[in-house]
Design a protein around this motif. Structure first.
Motif, short mmCIF file in Angstrom:
data_model
loop_
_atom_site.label_atom_id
_atom_site.label_comp_id
_atom_site.label_asym_id
_atom_site.label_seq_id
_atom_site.Cartn_x
_atom_site.Cartn_y
_atom_site.Cartn_z
N THR A 50 0.99 -1.13 0.01
CA THR A 50 0.07 -0.03 -0.15
C THR A 50 0.84 1.31 -0.05
O THR A 50 0.48 2.31 -0.68
CB THR A 50 -0.99 0.06 1.10
OG1 THR A 50 -1.71 -1.29 1.22
CG2 THR A 50 -1.88 1.25 1.12
N ALA A 51 1.91 1.18 0.85
CA ALA A 51 2.56 2.32 1.06
C ALA A 51 3.52 2.98 -0.46
O ALA A 51 3.60 3.77 -0.75
CB ALA A 51 3.70 2.29 1.82
N ALA A 52 3.78 1.47 -1.18
CA ALA A 52 4.68 1.45 -2.47
C ALA A 52 3.63 2.29 -3.51
O ALA A 52 4.15 2.81 -4.30
CB ALA A 52 5.17 0.33 -2.85
N LYS A 53 2.53 1.76 -3.62
CA LYS A 53 1.54 2.30 -4.43
C LYS A 53 1.12 3.87 -4.21
O LYS A 53 1.02 4.63 -5.08
CB LYS A 53 0.10 1.49 -4.13
CG LYS A 53 0.24 -0.06 -4.93
CD LYS A 53 -0.86 -0.53 -4.76
CE LYS A 53 -0.99 -2.13 -5.28
NZ LYS A 53 -2.52 -2.76 -4.86
N ALA A 54 1.22 4.25 -2.95
CA ALA A 54 0.92 5.45 -2.52
C ALA A 54 1.98 6.29 -3.01
O ALA A 54 1.95 7.55 -3.51
CB ALA A 54 0.72 5.96 -1.20
N ALA A 55 3.29 6.04 -2.93
CA ALA A 55 4.48 6.89 -3.29
C ALA A 55 4.69 6.72 -4.83
O ALA A 55 5.02 7.70 -5.40
CB ALA A 55 5.77 5.94 -2.83
N GLN A 56 4.04 5.69 -5.44
CA GLN A 56 4.32 5.65 -6.86
C GLN A 56 3.12 6.76 -7.37
O GLN A 56 3.25 7.38 -8.40
CB GLN A 56 3.94 4.37 -7.49
CG GLN A 56 4.04 4.26 -8.94
CD GLN A 56 3.97 2.67 -9.42
OE1 GLN A 56 3.35 1.80 -8.78
NE2 GLN A 56 4.55 2.62 -10.76
N ALA A 57 1.99 6.82 -6.79
CA ALA A 57 1.01 7.60 -7.24
C ALA A 57 1.40 9.04 -6.90
O ALA A 57 0.71 9.98 -7.62
CB ALA A 57 -0.31 7.41 -6.57
N ALA A 58 2.02 9.33 -6.01
CA ALA A 58 2.89 10.53 -5.79
C ALA A 58 3.58 11.29 -6.73
O ALA A 58 3.81 12.43 -7.08
CB ALA A 58 3.31 10.77 -4.75
N TYR A 59 4.27 10.37 -7.66
CA TYR A 59 5.04 10.99 -8.80
C TYR A 59 3.88 11.17 -9.91
O TYR A 59 3.43 10.56 -10.37
CB TYR A 59 6.02 10.04 -9.10
CG TYR A 59 7.17 9.66 -8.18
CD1 TYR A 59 8.24 10.65 -7.86
CD2 TYR A 59 7.22 8.74 -7.41
CE1 TYR A 59 9.23 10.60 -7.18
CE2 TYR A 59 8.38 8.39 -6.36
CZ TYR A 59 9.23 9.50 -6.15
OH TYR A 59 9.96 9.12 -5.37
N PRO A 60 4.64 12.27 -10.45
CA PRO A 60 3.72 12.71 -11.63
C PRO A 60 3.85 11.78 -12.76
O PRO A 60 4.95 11.21 -12.93
CB PRO A 60 4.33 14.27 -12.10
CG PRO A 60 5.47 14.29 -11.39
CD PRO A 60 5.56 13.51 -10.15
N ALA A 61 2.75 11.57 -13.70
CA ALA A 61 3.16 10.54 -14.81
C ALA A 61 4.45 11.27 -15.62
O ALA A 61 4.42 12.31 -16.04
CB ALA A 61 2.03 10.70 -15.91
N ALA A 62 5.20 10.11 -16.37
CA ALA A 62 6.17 10.70 -17.34
C ALA A 62 5.56 11.30 -18.26
O ALA A 62 4.71 10.89 -19.03
CB ALA A 62 6.98 9.67 -17.53
N GLU A 63 6.44 12.40 -18.81
CA GLU A 63 6.16 13.11 -20.05
C GLU A 63 6.64 12.15 -21.39
O GLU A 63 7.41 11.59 -21.28
CB GLU A 63 6.45 14.27 -20.42
CG GLU A 63 6.06 15.51 -19.13
CD GLU A 63 4.65 16.12 -19.22
OE1 GLU A 63 4.26 16.14 -20.41
OE2 GLU A 63 4.14 16.06 -18.33
N PRO A 64 5.73 12.26 -22.42
CA PRO A 64 6.06 11.57 -23.41
C PRO A 64 7.43 12.30 -24.09
O PRO A 64 7.64 13.54 -24.09
CB PRO A 64 4.99 11.61 -24.49
CG PRO A 64 3.75 12.55 -23.99
CD PRO A 64 4.47 13.09 -22.49
N ASP A 65 8.16 11.25 -24.70
CA ASP A 65 9.56 11.99 -25.18
C ASP A 65 9.14 12.78 -26.40
O ASP A 65 8.56 12.30 -27.22
CB ASP A 65 10.31 10.58 -25.83
CG ASP A 65 11.75 10.80 -26.16
OD1 ASP A 65 11.87 12.02 -26.12
OD2 ASP A 65 12.44 9.96 -26.29
N SER A 66 9.73 13.83 -26.31
CA SER A 66 9.52 15.08 -27.49
C SER A 66 10.16 14.60 -28.78
O SER A 66 10.11 14.97 -29.69
CB SER A 66 10.04 16.31 -26.88
OG SER A 66 11.40 16.16 -26.61
#
Length: 119
Positions: free
Chosen positions: A99-115
């Protein structure tokens, strides 16, 4: 899954944490189970039997009390003082860590697509 004890071979510290917990898991619902029927605290005791038939005696873990601290590298978790440790049964420990790992992962913004590949 192979599990390395968070405290390494420090049996004195492990014993102190387990004794302070009266030999019982200290989870109060961070694992996703409310433990309401058990007075709000997990009923699993050190040396008792697991929740499933045939799992054998339970060995409690001494690990960080705060769910977010369960994600610390082993060497940092082992350096925590006794006051920041708690007794965990393997079931509650693993569920709380997930549960803590999922919460930590959700706290990071989604990666931007490679330009490089913008069309």
């Amino acid at each position: 899954m192979s599990r390395t004890p968070p405290l390494g071979d420090n049996q004195g510290l492990w014993q102190a944490v387990i004794s302070a917990a009266a030999g019982r898991c200290q989870c109060r619902g961070t694992c996703g189970t409310n433990h309401e029927r058990d007075g709000g605290r997990c009923k699993t005791a050190h040396g008792g039997h697991g929740r499933r038939h045939g799992t054998g005696p339970v060995r409690l873990l001494a690990a960080p009390a705060e769910p977010a601290d369960l994600l610390l590298p082993a060497h940092k978790a082992a350096a925590l003082p006794k006051a920041r440790l708690a007794a965990w049964c393997p079931t509650c420990h693993d569920a709380t860590r997930r549960t803590a790992a999922k919460a930590a992962q959700a706290a990071y913004p989604a990666a931007e697509p490679d330009s490089l590949f913008d069309l």
